[in-house]
Scaffold this active site. Structure first.
Site, short mmCIF file in Angstrom:
data_model
loop_
_atom_site.label_atom_id
_atom_site.label_comp_id
_atom_site.label_asym_id
_atom_site.label_seq_id
_atom_site.Cartn_x
_atom_site.Cartn_y
_atom_site.Cartn_z
CB ALA A 34 -0.97 -0.01 1.18
CG LEU A 35 4.43 0.48 -2.11
CD1 LEU A 35 5.36 0.24 -3.31
CD2 LEU A 35 5.19 0.27 -0.80
CG HIS A 36 2.51 5.99 1.90
ND1 HIS A 36 3.70 6.46 2.41
CD2 HIS A 36 2.06 5.09 2.79
CE1 HIS A 36 3.92 5.90 3.58
NE2 HIS A 36 2.95 5.05 3.83
CG HIS A 39 6.11 2.84 1.53
ND1 HIS A 39 4.75 2.98 1.49
CD2 HIS A 39 6.37 2.09 2.64
CE1 HIS A 39 4.19 2.33 2.50
NE2 HIS A 39 5.16 1.79 3.23
CD GLN A 63 5.32 -6.45 11.13
OE1 GLN A 63 6.29 -7.00 10.63
NE2 GLN A 63 5.16 -5.13 11.11
N GLY A 149 11.99 4.19 7.90
CA GLY A 149 11.45 5.51 8.20
C GLY A 149 11.46 5.83 9.69
CE LYS A 151 3.20 7.08 10.44
NZ LYS A 151 2.91 5.71 10.65
CB SER A 187 0.08 5.84 7.86
OG SER A 187 -0.33 4.54 8.22
NE ARG A 189 -2.25 -0.36 10.93
CZ ARG A 189 -1.00 -0.79 11.02
NH1 ARG A 189 0.00 0.05 10.79
NH2 ARG A 189 -0.73 -2.04 11.34
P1 AMP Z 1 5.28 -0.15 6.34
O1 AMP Z 1 4.93 -0.50 4.92
O2 AMP Z 1 4.25 0.72 7.00
O3 AMP Z 1 5.70 -1.33 7.16
O4 AMP Z 1 6.56 0.78 6.25
C1 AMP Z 1 7.70 0.39 5.54
C2 AMP Z 1 8.78 1.41 5.80
O5 AMP Z 1 8.33 2.70 5.37
C3 AMP Z 1 9.14 1.54 7.29
O6 AMP Z 1 10.55 1.73 7.41
C4 AMP Z 1 8.39 2.79 7.69
O7 AMP Z 1 8.96 3.47 8.79
C5 AMP Z 1 8.51 3.62 6.43
N1 AMP Z 1 7.45 4.66 6.38
C6 AMP Z 1 6.12 4.46 6.51
N2 AMP Z 1 5.47 5.66 6.47
C7 AMP Z 1 6.43 6.61 6.35
C8 AMP Z 1 6.41 8.03 6.27
N3 AMP Z 1 5.28 8.72 6.34
N4 AMP Z 1 7.59 8.69 6.13
C9 AMP Z 1 8.77 7.99 6.08
N5 AMP Z 1 8.85 6.65 6.15
C10 AMP Z 1 7.71 5.96 6.29
#
Ligand code: AMP
Length: 289
Positions: A34-36, A39, A63, A149, A151, A187, A189
């Protein structure tokens, strides 16, 4: 640029072996999809220092301490692949649960407050599952550098610690939080928020920014009390925790320090969706005050 998709560990590793033989530097960005733009910023940081950039998408069941959160986690493979094509990533590792866990795995790491406080306290088992999968992914991809991140501030601190303790040969690079124009931390989410919830959620970053501005002028205890009141009286926000801790040790901060940064961390539910965010109070601010 076209992204090569690998669903098996051996497929990815065979491809990587040839690139390594050619002397290319491999960077790695693990995600749950669910990339943004958050990522994508990690991918961009990776491209600056590496020749080959591998992204993984794996919604890691171990997790998730809440089965409903796992069931509702957004999965948007086609859109993700299209974004990755544009981003200049070289390969996507997209394993199944069976590929990652041919047999069940249970590992436990105890890093004191780093693993037991805040997210560790409110999401029992989450960090063990996260560290298990990150360690496995780092061993599979074996990158020179991996990008995470800020975050997920506590996650990043734990990954650095795990890599150190396990002697893994990889550079862990932290990247700043990417936000929407109105301040909301990006995010995956966020897509689960209603239009109204999306507006309610803005209070989180607004209050954090305000806390960062007031920091150092008022004591940590006063700041925390102000932030708690502000969040608890915000419509649509159900606060789980707000905390000010030492950014290195995660000990509670009783006074501002010139030795270490402090970090204000928050977790709150909006529309039943769990959101986290943070702001760092730099030690340089304290030195200048
Ligand atoms: P996730 O897909 O949510 O598990 O995140 C994958 C990676 O992207 C993790 O290292 C997160 O910390 C990073 N990440 C998620 N959201 C953000 C954001 N808004 N800014 C920077 N890094 C992010």
């Amino acid at each position: 640029m076209s992204v090569t998709v690998f669903e098996t560990i051996t497929g990815l590793q065979t491809w990587l072996r040839d690139l390594r033989t050619a002397g290319l530097k491999v960077g790695f960005v693990p995600t749950m999809g669910a990339l943004h733009d958050g990522h994508i910023s990690l991918i961009n940081s990776g491209k600056e220092v590496c020749d080959v950039l591998v992204v993984s998408i794996f919604v890691n069941p171990t997790q998730f301490n809440n089965p409903d959160d796992l069931a509702k986690y957004p999965r948007t493979f086609d859109a993700d692949l299209a974004l990755l094509e544009k981003s200049g990533a070289s390969a996507l590792f997209f394993p199944s649960v069976d590929e990652m866990y041919p047999k069940p795995e249970k590992n436990h790491w105890d890093f004191g407050l780093l693993s037991t406080s805040l997210e560790g306290h409110f999401r029992p088992g989450h960090f063990d599952g996260m560290l298990t999968v990150v360690k496995k992914l780092l061993q599979i991809v074996s990158p020179e550098s991996a990008f995470f991140g800020e975050k997920d501030f506590q996650q990043l601190a734990l990954i650095r610690r795990m890599v150190l303790e396990e002697g893994l040969d990889v550079k862990i690079i932290g990247c700043p939080i990417i936000r929407e124009n109105d301040g909301l931390a990006m995010s995956s989410r966020n897509t689960r928020l209603s239009a109204e919830g999306r507006i309610h959620a803005l209070a989180i970053s607004r209050i954090l920014f305000s806390m960062r501005e007031q920091a150092v002028i008022v004591s940590p205890a006063e700041l925390l009390s102000w932030g708690n009141d502000a969040l608890r009286s915000s419509e649509g926000i159900e606060l789980e925790y707000l905390s000010i801790v030492n950014a290195r040790t995660f000990e509670r901060v009783d006074g501002w320090s010139t030795e270490d940064d402090a970090v204000v961390l928050v977790a709150a539910y909006v529309d039943g969706v769990r959101l986290i965010d943070n702001v760092v109070i730099k030690k340089i601010l304290v030195a200048m005050a």
